[in-house]
Design a protein around this motif. Sequence first.
Motif, PDB file in Angstrom:
ATOM      1  N   GLY A 197      31.689  27.703  31.223  1.00  0.00           N
ATOM      2  CA  GLY A 197      31.068  28.700  31.866  1.00  0.00           C
ATOM      3  C   GLY A 197      32.420  29.832  31.783  1.00  0.00           C
ATOM      4  N   ILE A 198      31.296  31.202  32.026  1.00  0.00           N
ATOM      5  CA  ILE A 198      31.898  32.290  31.852  1.00  0.00           C
ATOM      6  C   ILE A 198      31.543  33.336  33.739  1.00  0.00           C
ATOM      7  CG2 ILE A 198      33.004  34.186  31.444  1.00  0.00           C
ATOM      8  CD1 ILE A 198      31.984  33.755  28.918  1.00  0.00           C
ATOM      9  N   VAL A 199      33.102  33.297  33.780  1.00  0.00           N
ATOM     10  CA  VAL A 199      32.628  34.200  35.653  1.00  0.00           C
ATOM     11  C   VAL A 199      33.406  35.983  34.802  1.00  0.00           C
ATOM     12  CG1 VAL A 199      33.605  34.478  37.710  1.00  0.00           C
ATOM     13  CG2 VAL A 199      33.441  32.478  36.372  1.00  0.00           C
ATOM     14  N   LEU A 200      32.517  37.329  35.318  1.00  0.00           N
ATOM     15  CA  LEU A 200      32.813  38.572  35.280  1.00  0.00           C
ATOM     16  C   LEU A 200      33.211  38.657  36.413  1.00  0.00           C
ATOM     17  CD1 LEU A 200      29.369  39.173  32.726  1.00  0.00           C
ATOM     18  CD2 LEU A 200      32.154  38.230  31.761  1.00  0.00           C
ATOM     19  N   PHE A 201      34.710  39.912  36.474  1.00  0.00           N
ATOM     20  CA  PHE A 201      34.740  40.596  37.569  1.00  0.00           C
ATOM     21  C   PHE A 201      34.981  41.717  37.143  1.00  0.00           C
ATOM     22  CE2 PHE A 201      36.788  36.204  37.858  1.00  0.00           C
ATOM     23  CZ  PHE A 201      36.755  35.811  39.505  1.00  0.00           C
ATOM     24  N   HIS A 202      33.969  42.816  37.916  1.00  0.00           N
ATOM     25  CA  HIS A 202      34.626  44.470  37.639  1.00  0.00           C
ATOM     26  C   HIS A 202      35.166  44.790  38.484  1.00  0.00           C
ATOM     27  CE1 HIS A 202      32.162  48.297  38.125  1.00  0.00           C
ATOM     28  NE2 HIS A 202      32.712  48.179  36.779  1.00  0.00           N
ATOM     29  N   LEU A 240      30.966  42.565  47.776  1.00  0.00           N
ATOM     30  CA  LEU A 240      32.823  43.111  49.149  1.00  0.00           C
ATOM     31  C   LEU A 240      33.938  43.331  47.803  1.00  0.00           C
ATOM     32  CD1 LEU A 240      32.971  43.846  50.892  1.00  0.00           C
ATOM     33  CD2 LEU A 240      33.320  41.925  51.990  1.00  0.00           C
ATOM     34  N   HIS A 241      34.229  44.289  47.678  1.00  0.00           N
ATOM     35  CA  HIS A 241      35.496  44.265  47.210  1.00  0.00           C
ATOM     36  C   HIS A 241      37.108  44.164  47.051  1.00  0.00           C
ATOM     37  CE1 HIS A 241      32.307  46.253  44.704  1.00  0.00           C
ATOM     38  NE2 HIS A 241      33.113  46.508  43.557  1.00  0.00           N
ATOM     39  N   THR A 242      36.907  44.182  48.417  1.00  0.00           N
ATOM     40  CA  THR A 242      37.854  43.269  49.312  1.00  0.00           C
ATOM     41  C   THR A 242      38.302  42.117  48.387  1.00  0.00           C
ATOM     42  OG1 THR A 242      37.180  42.009  50.764  1.00  0.00           O
ATOM     43  CG2 THR A 242      37.380  44.445  51.432  1.00  0.00           C
ATOM     44  N   TYR A 243      40.054  42.416  48.944  1.00  0.00           N
ATOM     45  CA  TYR A 243      40.855  40.842  48.674  1.00  0.00           C
ATOM     46  C   TYR A 243      39.792  39.751  48.868  1.00  0.00           C
ATOM     47  CZ  TYR A 243      43.975  36.412  47.884  1.00  0.00           C
ATOM     48  OH  TYR A 243      44.110  35.444  47.411  1.00  0.00           O
ATOM     49  N   PHE A 270      34.306  34.395  44.362  1.00  0.00           N
ATOM     50  CA  PHE A 270      34.680  32.881  43.456  1.00  0.00           C
ATOM     51  C   PHE A 270      34.946  31.573  43.871  1.00  0.00           C
ATOM     52  CE2 PHE A 270      38.500  30.660  40.869  1.00  0.00           C
ATOM     53  CZ  PHE A 270      37.774  30.511  39.977  1.00  0.00           C
ATOM     54  N   ASP A 271      35.534  31.424  45.043  1.00  0.00           N
ATOM     55  CA  ASP A 271      36.159  29.619  45.719  1.00  0.00           C
ATOM     56  C   ASP A 271      34.260  29.764  45.697  1.00  0.00           C
ATOM     57  OD1 ASP A 271      38.697  29.901  45.815  1.00  0.00           O
ATOM     58  OD2 ASP A 271      39.023  30.733  47.730  1.00  0.00           O
ATOM     59  N   GLY A 273      40.469  50.708  48.986  1.00  0.00           N
ATOM     60  CA  GLY A 273      40.515  48.880  49.963  1.00  0.00           C
ATOM     61  C   GLY A 273      40.624  47.623  48.896  1.00  0.00           C
ATOM     62  N   PHE A 274      40.260  48.111  47.654  1.00  0.00           N
ATOM     63  CA  PHE A 274      39.629  47.205  46.729  1.00  0.00           C
ATOM     64  C   PHE A 274      40.863  46.447  46.897  1.00  0.00           C
ATOM     65  CE2 PHE A 274      36.551  48.655  44.270  1.00  0.00           C
ATOM     66  CZ  PHE A 274      35.906  49.430  44.886  1.00  0.00           C
ATOM     67  N   GLY A 275      40.353  44.949  45.930  1.00  0.00           N
ATOM     68  CA  GLY A 275      41.669  43.868  46.512  1.00  0.00           C
ATOM     69  C   GLY A 275      41.180  42.602  45.121  1.00  0.00           C
TER      70      GLY A 275
END
Length: 131
Positions: free
Chosen positions: A48-53, A27-30, A37-38, A61-63
């Motif tokens: 570790g590593i976290v990737l965000f697209h 879901l791309h909203t803030y 993430f939380d 409406g992307f946040g």
Amino acid sequence: NLVRMTFDEARKKYKKNSIDILHIDGLHTYEGVKHDFDTWIDAVHEDGIVLFHDTAVKKWGFGIYKLWDELKKDYATIDFPHSFGLGVLFKNRESYSEYIGSMGLLLQAYYTAWATAREYRFRWRQKRLKQ
């Protein structure tokens, strides 16, 4: 392993510190990406590593970009702004210090240039096919 279920359902299947690389692209909203993430950060291994697209998208409406800007204050990160953006977050700054800084900038420049060239090549081919 490929897991076919919602992020929230899947979270119950993973122990704390059990994931090396997590890719968040839901879901791309803030609110949606912050929730993901939380919910998952404690499942990511301390090194570790976290990737965000889609970290560079500021429309539709992307946040994600808002959360990404917040996270960059607390974590070591590398940004790849091409193709809607890819953010790489290092949970433990010390574990990846050699890749961050000048090496991170070199990686960023290389992959950004490569991806940009690929996009132009793709568009050029598409135009030729339409002629």
